[in-house]
Write a protein that holds these residues in place. Structure first.
Motif, mmCIF file in Angstrom:
data_model
loop_
_atom_site.group_PDB
_atom_site.id
_atom_site.type_symbol
_atom_site.label_atom_id
_atom_site.label_comp_id
_atom_site.label_asym_id
_atom_site.label_seq_id
_atom_site.Cartn_x
_atom_site.Cartn_y
_atom_site.Cartn_z
ATOM 1 N N ALA A 1 0.841 -1.200 0.000
ATOM 2 C CA ALA A 1 0.000 0.000 0.000
ATOM 3 C C ALA A 1 0.870 1.242 0.000
ATOM 4 C CB ALA A 1 -0.911 0.012 1.222
ATOM 5 N N ALA A 2 0.392 2.272 -0.677
ATOM 6 C CA ALA A 2 1.078 3.565 -0.687
ATOM 7 C C ALA A 2 0.094 4.652 -0.284
ATOM 8 C CB ALA A 2 1.650 3.856 -2.080
ATOM 9 N N ALA A 3 0.635 5.667 0.365
ATOM 10 C CA ALA A 3 -0.175 6.792 0.821
ATOM 11 C C ALA A 3 -0.487 7.739 -0.330
ATOM 12 C CB ALA A 3 0.564 7.541 1.923
ATOM 13 N N ILE A 4 -1.684 8.293 -0.303
ATOM 14 C CA ILE A 4 -2.103 9.315 -1.265
ATOM 15 C C ILE A 4 -2.028 10.656 -0.553
ATOM 16 C CG2 ILE A 4 -3.981 10.191 -2.704
ATOM 17 C CD1 ILE A 4 -5.131 7.296 -2.648
ATOM 18 N N ARG A 5 -1.290 11.575 -1.150
ATOM 19 C CA ARG A 5 -1.175 12.938 -0.616
ATOM 20 C C ARG A 5 -1.509 13.918 -1.742
ATOM 21 N NH1 ARG A 5 2.526 13.587 3.912
ATOM 22 N NH2 ARG A 5 3.383 11.587 4.524
ATOM 23 N N SER A 6 -2.189 14.995 -1.412
ATOM 24 C CA SER A 6 -2.514 15.982 -2.440
ATOM 25 C C SER A 6 -1.366 16.959 -2.663
ATOM 26 C CB SER A 6 -3.808 16.722 -2.084
ATOM 27 O OG SER A 6 -3.680 17.357 -0.842
ATOM 28 N N GLY A 7 -0.270 16.780 -1.962
ATOM 29 C CA GLY A 7 0.944 17.579 -2.144
ATOM 30 C C GLY A 7 2.051 16.939 -1.336
ATOM 31 N N PRO A 8 3.306 17.294 -1.617
ATOM 32 C CA PRO A 8 4.429 16.631 -0.958
ATOM 33 C C PRO A 8 4.422 16.755 0.566
ATOM 34 C CG PRO A 8 5.208 18.362 -2.450
ATOM 35 C CD PRO A 8 3.731 18.309 -2.557
ATOM 36 N N ARG A 9 3.920 17.833 1.084
ATOM 37 C CA ARG A 9 3.903 18.036 2.538
ATOM 38 C C ARG A 9 2.484 17.948 3.106
ATOM 39 N NH1 ARG A 9 8.900 18.420 3.012
ATOM 40 N NH2 ARG A 9 10.301 20.066 2.393
ATOM 41 N N SER A 10 1.541 17.564 2.275
ATOM 42 C CA SER A 10 0.143 17.469 2.699
ATOM 43 C C SER A 10 -0.077 16.213 3.525
ATOM 44 C CB SER A 10 -0.776 17.407 1.483
ATOM 45 O OG SER A 10 -0.647 18.572 0.721
ATOM 46 N N PRO A 11 -1.100 16.234 4.373
ATOM 47 C CA PRO A 11 -1.421 15.012 5.118
ATOM 48 C C PRO A 11 -1.927 13.921 4.173
ATOM 49 C CG PRO A 11 -2.994 16.766 5.624
ATOM 50 C CD PRO A 11 -1.964 17.342 4.713
ATOM 51 N N VAL A 12 -1.839 12.705 4.617
ATOM 52 C CA VAL A 12 -2.330 11.580 3.830
ATOM 53 C C VAL A 12 -3.853 11.662 3.761
ATOM 54 C CG1 VAL A 12 -2.538 9.063 3.782
ATOM 55 C CG2 VAL A 12 -0.358 10.128 4.378
ATOM 56 N N VAL A 13 -4.395 11.528 2.542
ATOM 57 C CA VAL A 13 -5.845 11.591 2.347
ATOM 58 C C VAL A 13 -6.444 10.224 2.052
ATOM 59 C CG1 VAL A 13 -5.855 14.014 1.654
ATOM 60 C CG2 VAL A 13 -5.590 12.230 -0.091
ATOM 61 N N GLY A 14 -5.600 9.233 1.857
ATOM 62 C CA GLY A 14 -6.068 7.880 1.578
ATOM 63 C C GLY A 14 -4.885 6.989 1.257
ATOM 64 N N THR A 15 -5.183 5.755 0.910
ATOM 65 C CA THR A 15 -4.141 4.818 0.513
ATOM 66 C C THR A 15 -4.624 4.005 -0.685
ATOM 67 O OG1 THR A 15 -4.922 3.126 2.048
ATOM 68 C CG2 THR A 15 -3.162 4.574 2.837
ATOM 69 N N VAL A 16 -3.690 3.475 -1.428
ATOM 70 C CA VAL A 16 -3.963 2.568 -2.540
ATOM 71 C C VAL A 16 -3.253 1.267 -2.204
ATOM 72 C CG1 VAL A 16 -3.585 2.106 -4.988
ATOM 73 C CG2 VAL A 16 -4.080 4.426 -4.231
ATOM 74 N N SER A 17 -3.932 0.140 -2.402
ATOM 75 C CA SER A 17 -3.296 -1.132 -2.069
ATOM 76 C C SER A 17 -3.636 -2.206 -3.086
ATOM 77 C CB SER A 17 -3.731 -1.588 -0.671
ATOM 78 O OG SER A 17 -5.111 -1.856 -0.641
ATOM 79 N N VAL A 18 -2.777 -3.195 -3.129
ATOM 80 C CA VAL A 18 -2.994 -4.400 -3.926
ATOM 81 C C VAL A 18 -2.677 -5.576 -3.016
ATOM 82 C CG1 VAL A 18 -2.230 -5.774 -5.909
ATOM 83 C CG2 VAL A 18 -2.443 -3.292 -6.132
ATOM 84 N N ALA B 1 4.395 -2.745 -6.016
ATOM 85 C CA ALA B 1 4.371 -1.489 -5.263
ATOM 86 C C ALA B 1 5.105 -0.389 -6.023
ATOM 87 C CB ALA B 1 4.978 -1.680 -3.881
ATOM 88 N N ARG B 2 6.303 -0.700 -6.510
ATOM 89 C CA ARG B 2 7.108 0.308 -7.223
ATOM 90 C C ARG B 2 6.505 0.685 -8.568
ATOM 91 N NH1 ARG B 2 11.161 -3.091 -5.254
ATOM 92 N NH2 ARG B 2 11.268 -4.129 -7.258
ATOM 93 N N ASP B 3 6.018 -0.317 -9.316
ATOM 94 C CA ASP B 3 5.570 -0.076 -10.693
ATOM 95 C C ASP B 3 4.122 0.357 -10.817
ATOM 96 O OD1 ASP B 3 8.125 -0.905 -11.367
ATOM 97 O OD2 ASP B 3 7.487 -2.869 -12.131
ATOM 98 N N LEU B 4 3.289 0.015 -9.844
ATOM 99 C CA LEU B 4 1.858 0.305 -9.965
ATOM 100 C C LEU B 4 1.304 1.116 -8.795
ATOM 101 C CD1 LEU B 4 -0.864 -0.150 -11.454
ATOM 102 C CD2 LEU B 4 -1.099 -2.242 -10.120
ATOM 103 N N VAL B 5 1.530 0.646 -7.589
ATOM 104 C CA VAL B 5 0.864 1.248 -6.426
ATOM 105 C C VAL B 5 1.383 2.652 -6.126
ATOM 106 C CG1 VAL B 5 0.384 0.968 -3.965
ATOM 107 C CG2 VAL B 5 0.293 -1.012 -5.483
ATOM 108 N N ILE B 6 2.694 2.836 -6.056
ATOM 109 C CA ILE B 6 3.245 4.160 -5.759
ATOM 110 C C ILE B 6 2.896 5.169 -6.861
ATOM 111 C CG2 ILE B 6 5.385 5.486 -5.460
ATOM 112 C CD1 ILE B 6 6.492 3.043 -3.927
ATOM 113 N N THR C 1 -4.791 0.384 -13.659
ATOM 114 C CA THR C 1 -5.762 0.412 -12.570
ATOM 115 C C THR C 1 -6.970 -0.439 -12.934
ATOM 116 O OG1 THR C 1 -5.063 2.618 -11.922
ATOM 117 C CG2 THR C 1 -7.230 1.902 -11.160
ATOM 118 N N ARG C 2 -7.499 -0.254 -14.111
ATOM 119 C CA ARG C 2 -8.679 -1.022 -14.521
ATOM 120 C C ARG C 2 -8.361 -2.505 -14.687
ATOM 121 N NH1 ARG C 2 -9.547 3.670 -17.655
ATOM 122 N NH2 ARG C 2 -11.290 4.834 -16.828
#
Length: 168
Positions: free
Chosen positions: A75-92, A108-113, A147-148
């Motif tokens: 899983a990787a964190a979703i941020r709306s900016g580099p210093r923004s708080p995490v707004v969600g995560t994406v996982s496989v 993780a490196r090729d898709l999730v991040i 993603t799809r």
């Protein structure tokens, strides 16, 4: 209900916090009882801090038999900016017999991040209640196609949460 420290999504989010904040959240809930989660679940503060540091170093959360036996998740964190708080995560996620560590790290490196980074770029464009697959149309062609093809989004109205799982 799984504790944050036993999930890849939780680790990705906890890694965005200071050690003190993350530790307080985890200790408030506890590490659980032996046998309550997977065999590799963290059971001590020292192990938790090691895994937190590993998550920061890797840039994604990794769960191998921690939340339950036989399941691997990145899983990787979703941020709306580099210093923004995490707004969600994406996982496989996948079964450990097919989704072993080396493959999980590559996914993780090729898709999730990259997907988390691109979702962070469009996050302010997505209104509450929008369909995430419509938002995927705004992503780059490569990531949207991946993603799809690689993940599905399951909704749970009762829990008001989304869980992203791997599909074949």
């Amino acid at each position: 209900k799984l504790p944050l420290h036993a999930t890849a999504n939780g680790k990705a989010w906890l890694a965005s916090l200071s050690n003190e904040e993350a530790t307080k959240l985890v200790l408030d809930k506890g590490f659980g009882q032996p046998g309550e989660f997977g065999p590799n679940a963290v059971r001590s503060l020292e192990d938790f801090l090691d895994r937190l540091e590993e998550t920061r170093r890797l840039g994604f959360g990794l769960n191998i038999d921690e939340s339950e036996l036989g399941v691997v998740t990145v899983a990787a964190a979703i941020r709306s900016g580099p210093r923004s708080p995490v707004v969600g995560t994406v996982s496989v996620s996948g079964p450990s017999v097919r989704f072993q560590r080396e493959l999980a790290e590559q996914v993780a490196r090729d898709l999730v991040i990259p997907t988390a980074a691109e979702l962070g770029e469009i996050w302010p464009l997505q209104a509450p209640g929008d369909n995430p697959m419509q938002a995927a149309d705004l992503l780059s062609e490569r990531t949207a196609a991946a993603t799809r093809a690689e993940i599905a989004v399951e909704y749970s109205d009762e829990e008001a949460s989304r869980k992203i799982v791997a599909i074949e």
